[in-house]
Scaffold this motif. Structure first.
Motif, PDB file in Angstrom:
ATOM      1  N   LEU A   1      38.229  41.854  32.529  1.00  0.00           N
ATOM      2  CA  LEU A   1      36.984  41.268  33.509  1.00  0.00           C
ATOM      3  C   LEU A   1      37.821  40.274  34.435  1.00  0.00           C
ATOM      4  N   LEU A   2      37.524  40.933  35.961  1.00  0.00           N
ATOM      5  CA  LEU A   2      38.092  40.216  37.116  1.00  0.00           C
ATOM      6  C   LEU A   2      37.118  39.228  37.604  1.00  0.00           C
TER       7      LEU A   2
ATOM      8  N   ILE B   1      40.608  37.716  33.529  1.00  0.00           N
ATOM      9  CA  ILE B   1      41.606  37.336  34.509  1.00  0.00           C
ATOM     10  C   ILE B   1      40.791  36.826  35.662  1.00  0.00           C
ATOM     11  N   GLU B   2      41.123  35.303  36.160  1.00  0.00           N
ATOM     12  CA  GLU B   2      40.523  34.627  37.226  1.00  0.00           C
ATOM     13  C   GLU B   2      41.463  34.867  38.289  1.00  0.00           C
ATOM     14  N   ILE B   3      40.942  35.131  39.506  1.00  0.00           N
ATOM     15  CA  ILE B   3      41.772  35.226  40.655  1.00  0.00           C
ATOM     16  C   ILE B   3      41.149  34.236  41.628  1.00  0.00           C
TER      17      ILE B   3
ATOM     18  N   ALA C   1      45.569  42.321  46.230  1.00  0.00           N
ATOM     19  CA  ALA C   1      46.683  42.658  45.453  1.00  0.00           C
ATOM     20  C   ALA C   1      46.807  42.023  44.142  1.00  0.00           C
ATOM     21  N   GLN C   2      46.510  41.179  43.944  1.00  0.00           N
ATOM     22  CA  GLN C   2      46.249  40.654  42.253  1.00  0.00           C
ATOM     23  C   GLN C   2      45.392  41.458  41.495  1.00  0.00           C
ATOM     24  N   ALA C   3      44.085  41.898  42.166  1.00  0.00           N
ATOM     25  CA  ALA C   3      43.148  42.579  41.472  1.00  0.00           C
ATOM     26  C   ALA C   3      43.814  44.130  41.207  1.00  0.00           C
ATOM     27  N   LEU C   4      44.457  44.711  42.235  1.00  0.00           N
ATOM     28  CA  LEU C   4      45.123  46.041  42.134  1.00  0.00           C
ATOM     29  C   LEU C   4      46.209  46.021  40.959  1.00  0.00           C
TER      30      LEU C   4
ATOM     31  N   ILE D   1      44.808  45.714  37.654  1.00  0.00           N
ATOM     32  CA  ILE D   1      44.523  47.244  37.086  1.00  0.00           C
ATOM     33  C   ILE D   1      45.569  48.225  36.913  1.00  0.00           C
ATOM     34  N   GLU D   2      46.499  48.139  37.792  1.00  0.00           N
ATOM     35  CA  GLU D   2      47.882  49.061  37.595  1.00  0.00           C
ATOM     36  C   GLU D   2      48.374  48.703  36.375  1.00  0.00           C
ATOM     37  N   ALA D   3      48.444  47.285  35.696  1.00  0.00           N
ATOM     38  CA  ALA D   3      48.929  47.060  34.537  1.00  0.00           C
ATOM     39  C   ALA D   3      48.003  47.341  33.254  1.00  0.00           C
TER      40      ALA D   3
END
Length: 320
Positions: free
Chosen positions: A253-254, A280-282, A298-301, A304-306
């Protein structure tokens, strides 16, 4: 460039794709596209689910980011918006007859396009209303979807002049009395960047406005009373403990902390009772994470990549 998708200045379409129309529930034409990665062997396919009043073109940049990482992307416009069939004579009204129609269109897309034509394993990345549909369908997708990432999941409503409870009552009464096709607000000119609550990135805001200026047929206005009624009732259902317990797909959950449309506390409350979910909070980001400034996007991407694709050990730690 095919005529199904629309490239505009500053928003080129990712190459190596195919697009078409799927016949959804009730004969509604649903526009879809599948984008291949450049690598000879894909890591899997992301099923990208948009929010309300969005279209495939708005996600060209994000699709490019995902395909660069070795993933295919399969996506479609929800019925009633983008390049899919509209449901009322007033094509600008954001209408929906039944929330189950969204769910049925997703199921048909998986069965008729993703399963036969895309690359395993399958993941979901969904934003806002798309995340709500994913949450609703998740108990039925366990054998198809490996992991889900839900950005700004539309599980509660904020930023309105009246409470969510009052809006729900009015929308329900309107739907039951035959007024479901009407909106609560009059049509208005789109807000400029300074008045928007979606993104702090002026360049991406202008790019998205340019898409709709060049192709106004892709735009949608205010939601109808029936849309609100169906979506608000879906919110109540998917946030119950008994529903969340049935979801076994590891889910990220972003949550953007400056979201003016979905209350941060509602996403946090969902995460606390969602065994398969991780939050995960941004900090400082607004509602549309994939349209946000680079420092937030970039934090969201990276998250996702991790997370996609992930190892079995990680899945176990998330309650899979």
């Amino acid at each position: 460039m095919d005529s199904i998708l629309h490239a505009t200045a500053g928003n080129p379409a990712p190459k190596n794709h195919f697009a078409g129309f799927l016949e959804g529930r009730g004969g509604v034409k649903v526009r879809y596209a599948v984008f291949r990665c450049r690598q000879p062997e894909a890591k899997g396919t992301v099923v990208l689910l948009q929010g309300r009043n969005e279209c495939i073109e708005k996600y060209f940049e994000t699709i490019e980011d995902l395909t660069t990482r070795g993933l295919w992307v399969a996506t479609f416009d929800w019925r009633g918006q983008g390049g899919s069939d509209r449901l009322l004579t007033d094509s600008r009204a954001g209408h929906l007859l039944r929330f189950a129609d969204y769910e049925a269109d997703l199921s048909l897309f998986l069965e008729q396009v993703v399963l036969p034509d895309a690359r395993l394993p399958f993941f979901i990345v969904a934003h806002s209303t798309g995340a709500l549909v994913a949450l609703s369908q998740a108990p039925l997708m366990e054998n198809r979807i490996e992991r889900m990432v839900l950005s700004s999941p539309f599980v509660a409503l904020a930023g309105q002049s009246m409470s969510q409870g009052r809006i729900a009552v009015i929308a329900r009464l309107a739907a039951l009395s035959g007024l479901g096709r009407y909106t609560f607000r009059r049509a208005a000119s789109p807000l400029g960047f300074d008045g928007n609550v979606l993104t702090s990135d002026a360049r991406r805001f202008a790019r998205n406005a340019g898409i709709l200026a060049a192709h106004p047929e892709l735009a949608v206005g205010w939601p109808t009373a029936r849309w609100l009624d169906e979506v608000l009732r879906a919110m109540g259902r998917v946030t119950r403990q008994e529903h969340l317990t049935r979801i076994r797909i590891p889910t990220l959950l972003l949550c953007p902390t400056a979201d003016a449309l979905v209350p941060r506390r509602a996403v946090g409350a969902l995460a606390r009772i969602f065994r398969a979910g991780r939050l995960i909070e941004i900090d400082g980001a607004r509602h549309e994470l994939f349209q946000e400034a680079d420092r937030y996007r970039a934090q969201a991407l990276a998250a996702i990549e991790a997370f996609i694709p992930g190892s079995d050990d990680e899945g176990t730690s998330l309650g899979a």
